[in-house]
Design an enzyme around this catalytic site. Structure first.
Site, PDB file in Angstrom:
ATOM      1  N   ARG A  16       0.866  -1.213  -0.043  1.00  0.00           N
ATOM      2  CA  ARG A  16      -0.239   0.083   0.137  1.00  0.00           C
ATOM      3  C   ARG A  16       0.871   1.242   0.040  1.00  0.00           C
ATOM      4  NH1 ARG A  16      -3.990   2.888   4.763  1.00  0.00           N
ATOM      5  NH2 ARG A  16      -5.014   4.023   3.402  1.00  0.00           N
ATOM      6  N   HIS A  17       0.295   2.378  -0.525  1.00  0.00           N
ATOM      7  CA  HIS A  17       1.183   3.501  -0.579  1.00  0.00           C
ATOM      8  C   HIS A  17       1.257   4.259   0.540  1.00  0.00           C
ATOM      9  CE1 HIS A  17      -2.599   5.863  -0.084  1.00  0.00           C
ATOM     10  NE2 HIS A  17      -3.306   4.880  -0.525  1.00  0.00           N
ATOM     11  N   ARG A  66      -0.091   8.928  -5.546  1.00  0.00           N
ATOM     12  CA  ARG A  66       0.337   8.243  -4.352  1.00  0.00           C
ATOM     13  C   ARG A  66       1.025   7.032  -4.628  1.00  0.00           C
ATOM     14  NH1 ARG A  66      -5.137   8.756  -4.294  1.00  0.00           N
ATOM     15  NH2 ARG A  66      -6.389   6.942  -3.852  1.00  0.00           N
ATOM     16  N   GLU A  90      -7.679   2.945  -6.821  1.00  0.00           N
ATOM     17  CA  GLU A  90      -8.451   2.567  -5.690  1.00  0.00           C
ATOM     18  C   GLU A  90      -9.880   2.479  -6.414  1.00  0.00           C
ATOM     19  OE1 GLU A  90      -9.280   1.145  -3.298  1.00  0.00           O
ATOM     20  OE2 GLU A  90      -8.272   2.170  -1.454  1.00  0.00           O
ATOM     21  N   HIS A 158      -3.568   0.569  -3.650  1.00  0.00           N
ATOM     22  CA  HIS A 158      -4.236   1.115  -2.478  1.00  0.00           C
ATOM     23  C   HIS A 158      -5.027   0.054  -1.787  1.00  0.00           C
ATOM     24  CE1 HIS A 158      -3.841   4.608  -5.330  1.00  0.00           C
ATOM     25  NE2 HIS A 158      -3.907   3.724  -6.027  1.00  0.00           N
TER      26      HIS A 158
END
Length: 217
Positions: A16-17, A66, A90, A158
């Site tokens: 995940r970012h 991101r 996302e 995401h």
């Protein structure tokens, strides 16, 4: 669906970012293109140093900034070129996007409660979780198919997208995906290729995965 022949021993690292301002505000981001905070950049830099030790063979990432910025910290260390794919974005959540958790509860309380019960809900009029998996899981499998035997793919995406992808690759019914729990900023999960398809080796990890030793390896 796992789509993976046995015996190749590949590994997926689903990362995940890093932190964004909207994460701190508990504001639903969805497909809104929000940058990392300075803390998020530092998180990505630290995690990238750890993940580089896994000697990944390829990196794919959502095309939202991101995720791109998070992936860039890893590619700078490894020298790999990341492939950016909109299929890894996302969940699109329509009218929910940009709202805080409290605002969603106030305006869409019944819809939120139904979603949490596991009902099929288009949050804010957006995508179903199964539709997110329909686009993201094939992108991950296509990239995994290009790996050498024993190779490692890092997927930078995401929280919602990664959870649905993990659920789909493990063959779990969609109403059980919530049971996987969320991923913290810049943490990751690891799927390994076993004799019967993909299996979950690590979830929401922030340190290097350790090998499983003992009777259940």
């Amino acid at each position: 669906m796992n789509g993976t022949p046995a015996g190749r021993g590949r590994r997926l690292v689903l990362w995940r970012h890093g932190q964004t301002a909207w994460n701190l505000e508990r504001r639903f981001q969805g497909t809104t293109d929000i940058p990392l905070t300075e803390v998020g950049v530092r998180q990505a830099r630290r995690a990238a140093r750890l993940l580089a030790a896994l000697r990944p063979d390829a990196v794919i990432a959502s095309d939202l900034q991101r995720a791109r910025a998070t992936a860039a910290e890893l590619t700078e260390i490894t020298g790999l070129a990341a492939t950016h794919d909109a299929a890894l974005r996302e969940t699109y959540a329509g009218d929910w996007q940009g709202l805080t958790h409290e605002e969603i509860l106030e305006r869409y309380g019944e819809q939120y409660t139904a979603w949490k019960r596991g009902e099929t809900v288009r949050r804010g009029g957006g995508e179903l979780e199964t539709e997110v998996a329909d686009r993201a899981a094939p992108a991950v499998l296509a990239a995994a198919d290009k790996l050498p035997d024993g190779g490692t793919l890092v997927v930078v995406s995401h929280g919602g997208t990664l959870r649905t992808t993990i659920g789909r690759l493990l063959g779990l019914p969609s109403h059980h995906w919530e049971g996987l729990g969320g991923l913290s900023n810049c943490c990751w999960s690891v799927l390994g290729e076993g004799a019967r398809g993909w299996r979950l080796l690590e979830h929401n990890a922030g340190t290097l995965p350790e090998p499983v030793l003992g009777d259940d390896d």
